[in-house]
Design a protein around this motif. Sequence first.
Motif, PDB file in Angstrom:
ATOM      1  N   VAL A 147     -19.504  -3.509  -8.083  1.00 33.51           N
ATOM      2  CA  VAL A 147     -19.117  -3.088  -6.849  1.00 33.51           C
ATOM      3  C   VAL A 147     -17.657  -3.175  -7.082  1.00 33.51           C
ATOM      4  N   GLU A 148     -16.804  -2.292  -6.788  1.00 32.99           N
ATOM      5  CA  GLU A 148     -15.270  -2.188  -6.782  1.00 32.99           C
ATOM      6  C   GLU A 148     -14.651  -1.984  -5.733  1.00 32.99           C
ATOM      7  N   LEU A 149     -13.856  -3.025  -5.191  1.00 31.37           N
ATOM      8  CA  LEU A 149     -12.903  -2.966  -3.840  1.00 31.37           C
ATOM      9  C   LEU A 149     -12.010  -2.433  -4.100  1.00 31.37           C
ATOM     10  N   ARG A 150     -11.290  -1.617  -3.261  1.00 33.44           N
ATOM     11  CA  ARG A 150      -9.943  -1.100  -3.242  1.00 33.44           C
ATOM     12  C   ARG A 150      -9.272  -0.982  -2.027  1.00 33.44           C
ATOM     13  N   ALA A 198      -1.777   0.483  -6.841  1.00 31.05           N
ATOM     14  CA  ALA A 198      -2.095  -1.055  -6.507  1.00 31.05           C
ATOM     15  C   ALA A 198      -2.398  -1.360  -5.256  1.00 31.05           C
ATOM     16  N   ILE A 199      -3.159  -2.358  -5.053  1.00 35.73           N
ATOM     17  CA  ILE A 199      -3.419  -3.062  -3.481  1.00 35.73           C
ATOM     18  C   ILE A 199      -2.071  -3.328  -2.877  1.00 35.73           C
ATOM     19  N   HIS A 200      -1.089  -3.822  -3.714  1.00 34.55           N
ATOM     20  CA  HIS A 200      -0.177  -4.386  -2.971  1.00 34.55           C
ATOM     21  C   HIS A 200       1.005  -3.241  -2.536  1.00 34.55           C
ATOM     22  N   PRO A 231      -0.614  -7.728   0.612  1.00 31.72           N
ATOM     23  CA  PRO A 231      -0.485  -8.536  -0.180  1.00 31.72           C
ATOM     24  C   PRO A 231      -1.571  -9.561  -0.570  1.00 31.72           C
ATOM     25  N   ALA A 232      -2.389  -8.936  -0.962  1.00 30.57           N
ATOM     26  CA  ALA A 232      -3.816  -9.605  -1.577  1.00 30.57           C
ATOM     27  C   ALA A 232      -3.563 -10.891  -2.613  1.00 30.57           C
ATOM     28  N   GLU A 261      -0.942  -8.889  -9.140  1.00 32.05           N
ATOM     29  CA  GLU A 261      -0.105  -8.051  -8.116  1.00 32.05           C
ATOM     30  C   GLU A 261      -0.017  -6.596  -8.631  1.00 32.05           C
ATOM     31  N   ASN A 262      -0.487  -6.069  -9.833  1.00 30.40           N
ATOM     32  CA  ASN A 262      -0.714  -4.836 -10.042  1.00 30.40           C
ATOM     33  C   ASN A 262      -2.053  -4.318 -10.189  1.00 30.40           C
ATOM     34  N   ASP A 263      -3.337  -4.959  -9.971  1.00 27.57           N
ATOM     35  CA  ASP A 263      -4.540  -4.233  -9.469  1.00 27.57           C
ATOM     36  C   ASP A 263      -4.811  -3.375  -8.633  1.00 27.57           C
ATOM     37  N   THR A 264      -5.251  -2.319  -9.145  1.00 32.01           N
ATOM     38  CA  THR A 264      -5.638  -1.311  -8.217  1.00 32.01           C
ATOM     39  C   THR A 264      -6.951  -1.648  -7.529  1.00 32.01           C
TER      40      THR A 264
END
Length: 127
Positions: free
Chosen positions: A29-32, A41-43, A67-68, A86-89
């Motif tokens: 399960v991938e959360l984006r 990235a999420i941020h 800013p997760a 910080e760089n997670d997509t």
Amino acid sequence: IDDKIDSPNSKRHPAFWPVNVDTDGEYTVELRRWPREVDTAIHADVPAGEKVYGRPVFRTTPGTGFPAARARLSIGEQHVTKAVKENDTGVTFLVKLAKGSQRLSASFIDTKGRSLDAFYVYVTKAD
């Protein structure tokens, strides 16, 4: 985006998706924050879309990152969290699911305890 962020003491119930698991097994399960095709990235913020043939695209305003610090997944009776870099997509969880109806909710949490529902969730059988 501020109207979509919940404070740590918010009384709002998290958004959820009803899901039907076809077969028992392990699933990723991938959360984006942003869809896979944007690959951001999420941020990070996302600029407004370009015009297509002189017409505005669906997304005509910039998107705001979040800013997760952690990602949280709840599905059925399972509740798990993972750190967000910080760089997670996206953030991927491996969970065992039983056949049948489940309720899935997913969110990102910042260092102040504020949360934002994950806008995109991708579920794939791991086998």
